[in-house]
Design an enzyme around this catalytic site. Structure first.
Site, mmCIF file in Angstrom:
data_model
loop_
_atom_site.group_PDB
_atom_site.id
_atom_site.type_symbol
_atom_site.label_atom_id
_atom_site.label_comp_id
_atom_site.label_asym_id
_atom_site.label_seq_id
_atom_site.Cartn_x
_atom_site.Cartn_y
_atom_site.Cartn_z
ATOM 1 C CG HIS A 33 -11.101 0.555 0.441
ATOM 2 N ND1 HIS A 33 -10.342 1.016 -0.440
ATOM 3 C CD2 HIS A 33 -10.216 0.659 1.959
ATOM 4 C CE1 HIS A 33 -9.440 1.673 0.307
ATOM 5 N NE2 HIS A 33 -9.178 1.157 1.272
ATOM 6 C CB THR A 44 -6.990 2.546 -4.454
ATOM 7 O OG1 THR A 44 -6.174 1.248 -4.078
ATOM 8 C CG2 THR A 44 -8.135 2.397 -3.709
ATOM 9 C CE LYS A 66 -7.857 -2.862 -3.088
ATOM 10 N NZ LYS A 66 -8.295 -1.952 -2.002
ATOM 11 C CE1 TYR A 118 -6.401 4.658 -1.272
ATOM 12 C CE2 TYR A 118 -4.622 4.486 0.244
ATOM 13 C CZ TYR A 118 -5.832 3.832 -0.270
ATOM 14 O OH TYR A 118 -6.502 3.173 0.705
ATOM 15 C CB SER A 174 -0.710 -0.115 1.190
ATOM 16 O OG SER A 174 -1.377 1.357 1.600
HETATM 17 C C1 LIG Z 1 -6.765 -2.344 7.740
HETATM 18 C C2 LIG Z 1 -7.124 -2.133 6.270
HETATM 19 C C3 LIG Z 1 -6.339 -1.247 5.430
HETATM 20 C C4 LIG Z 1 -6.483 -1.332 4.010
HETATM 21 N N1 LIG Z 1 -5.621 -0.300 3.383
HETATM 22 C C5 LIG Z 1 -5.872 0.006 1.975
HETATM 23 C C6 LIG Z 1 -4.899 0.674 1.439
HETATM 24 O O1 LIG Z 1 -4.057 1.257 1.829
HETATM 25 N N2 LIG Z 1 -5.189 0.690 0.024
HETATM 26 C C7 LIG Z 1 -6.138 0.071 -0.587
HETATM 27 O O2 LIG Z 1 -6.399 0.193 -1.730
HETATM 28 N N3 LIG Z 1 -7.013 -0.785 0.073
HETATM 29 C C8 LIG Z 1 -6.850 -0.855 1.436
HETATM 30 N N4 LIG Z 1 -7.638 -1.691 1.980
HETATM 31 C C9 LIG Z 1 -8.533 -2.365 1.343
HETATM 32 C C10 LIG Z 1 -7.945 -3.733 0.861
HETATM 33 O O3 LIG Z 1 -7.026 -3.643 0.066
HETATM 34 C C11 LIG Z 1 -9.144 -4.853 0.584
HETATM 35 O O4 LIG Z 1 -9.840 -4.074 -0.415
HETATM 36 C C12 LIG Z 1 -9.967 -5.492 1.453
HETATM 37 O O5 LIG Z 1 -9.385 -5.466 2.751
HETATM 38 C C13 LIG Z 1 -10.470 -6.743 1.164
HETATM 39 O O6 LIG Z 1 -11.372 -7.097 2.000
HETATM 40 P P1 LIG Z 1 -11.093 -8.259 2.997
HETATM 41 O O7 LIG Z 1 -10.187 -7.764 4.231
HETATM 42 O O8 LIG Z 1 -12.320 -8.814 3.496
HETATM 43 O O9 LIG Z 1 -10.202 -9.397 2.390
HETATM 44 C C14 LIG Z 1 -7.478 -1.800 3.509
HETATM 45 C C15 LIG Z 1 -8.311 -2.905 4.208
HETATM 46 C C16 LIG Z 1 -8.025 -2.906 5.655
HETATM 47 C C17 LIG Z 1 -8.752 -4.050 6.365
#
Ligand SMILES: Cc1cc2nc3c(=O)[nH]c(=O)nc-3n(C[C@H](O)[C@H](O)[C@H](O)COP(=O)(O)O)c2cc1C
Length: 390
Positions: A279, A159, A255, A133, A110
């Site tokens: 997300h 994203t 995404k 981002y 990320s």
């Molecule tokens: C704690 C956390 C931080 C996240 N940070 C980002 C991020 O920095 N960039 C991003 O595109 N998605 C981020 N996401 C979303 C994840 O990439 C992903 O879409 C999501 O976790 C998928 O669902 P799941 O946790 O049920 O597998 C984050 C998700 C979580 C849980």
């Protein structure tokens, strides 16, 4: 038998992580926005899909090997980008990247990770993916893309669904910050997790290292939080996909798509794949689960691009259902974070092993030998899966 070996499910790893990670960081991972309805439905909608059992099929020589954007994967499950993985355990993103590399699946770092692009490149040997981002400071974004190129990242994940932050009540109540502010409450949370605290004392990686030192105005931590909050560019649009793609010169995965028209626009703008994602239920609360909208997006763009999915995958059965509904690949966010919290690199490896074994056995019980042959014939149609042919 170690505690990790006793973990048989992702839920077991989640419970272990909750015992080992300070509350504010555990809550950060295990949270959705507002009422968390989308977060919950990402998981519960998978359970509504039923698998078709087939017997008397030769089950020798099964394979989970596939490709995502043309790159070989030992199973079609990538690590999703997650901010502050390095706060679930010290050096978390390096540990997750190593686990993914050894397993033979893509790791996505990320923008808001604790460990930097350079940290991951120094500690791994194979190309990884970088999630971008887009921020207002386009000079910084150009440099970030160039750093990903220098690190030989083999894809950018762009994203599109977080230009404005969905409110997560738990983070506000916990007064969350990275690194944590020293209040009596946070010190208590950290002191009661001594293994975590010792790990953190032993690393220099405790802030957003893709950012700090790379932009003016975010050198010290108090200015960093206001810098990031003000920086996400609310004018992000489809033309930016083309701009990012031209600058990077390699594959760009878009995404955060939940709508068929948006998916078509992403492909028109040059996306090499789209990730159907809300997300992880952290943005638009009230949006449908990812698995619910997957079929209509596959219908709309599946013949023009690869469609991937994340959100709610907690087992190999879930992966199989997503593949049967037309996803070419899937991603795990929280299962990776829980693995990190439960046991660092070994915890992520455990999460991957659990999902791999479940996927292999479930595929066999569906009478399939090759993960690439999964399709609508493996599931029953229901209210989630209504469209013709399913
Ligand atoms: C704690 C956390 C931080 C996240 N940070 C980002 C991020 O920095 N960039 C991003 O595109 N998605 C981020 N996401 C979303 C994840 O990439 C992903 O879409 C999501 O976790 C998928 O669902 P799941 O946790 O049920 O597998 C984050 C998700 C979580 C849980």
């Amino acid at each position: 038998m170690s505690a990790l070996d006793r973990a048989l499910t992702i839920e077991d790893l989640r419970r272990m992580a909750r015992r080992r990670v300070p509350k504010m960081f555990y809550d950060y991972a295990d949270a959705g926005s507002y009422t968390e309805s989308t977060y919950r439905e990402n998981e519960t909608d998978f359970q509504k899909i039923k698998l078709r059992q087939k017997v008397a099929v030769d089950l020798n020589n099964r394979t989970l090997a596939s490709t995502m954007i043309g790159q070989p994967v030992t199973m079609p499950v990538a690590i999703a980008p997650a901010a502050t993985g390095g706060m679930q355990v010290a050096d978390g993103e390096i540990k997750a990247a190593k686990a993914a590399e050894k397993f033979g699946i893509p790791f996505t770092l990320s923008t808001m990770a604790v460990c930097s692009i350079e940290d991951i490149a120094e500690n791994t040997t194979k190309p990884f993916w970088f999630q971008l981002y887009v921020m207002k400071d386009r000079g910084f974004i150009e440099r970030l893309i160039d750093r990903a190129k220098v690190a030989k990242c083999s894809a950018l994940v762009l994203t599109m669904d977080l230009q404005i932050l969905g409110q997560r009540h738990k983070d506000i109540r916990n007064n969350l910050s990275t690194p944590p502010k020293f209040t009596p409450k946070s010190v208590w949370q950290m002191a009661t997790r001594p293994a975590w605290a010792f790990g953190m004392l032993g690393t220099k990686r405790r802030t957003f290292r893709n950012i700090v030192g790379h932009v003016t105005g975010a050198d010290d931590l108090s200015s960093l939080s206001s810098w990031t909050a003000a920086q996400f560019d609310p004018s992000l649009n489809w033309a930016d996909v083309t701009w990012v793609k031209n600058r990077f010169g390699g594959p760009v995965i878009v995404k955060g798509v939940l709508d068929a028209d948006d998916a078509a626009k992403a492909v028109d703008a040059g996306a090499d794949a789209v990730i159907v994602s809300n997300h992880g239920g952290r943005q638009l609360d009230g949006a449908p689960s990812s698995i619910r909208v997957l079929p209509e997006i596959v219908d709309a763009v599946g013949n023009r691009t690869e469609v991937h999915l994340d959100g709610g995958i907690r087992s190999g059965q879930d992966v199989l259902k997503a593949l049967a509904l037309g996803a070419k690949g899937t991603y795990i966010g929280r299962p990776m974070l829980y693995g990190l919290g439960a046991g660092g690199e070994a915890g992520v490896t455990r999460a991957l092993n659990i999902i791999q074994k479940e996927l292999d056995i479930t595929m066999a019980l569906c009478g399939e030998r090759d993960v690439n042959n999964l399709g609508p014939h493996n599931i029953y149609s229901n209210d989630l899966v209504r469209r013709q042919g399913y």
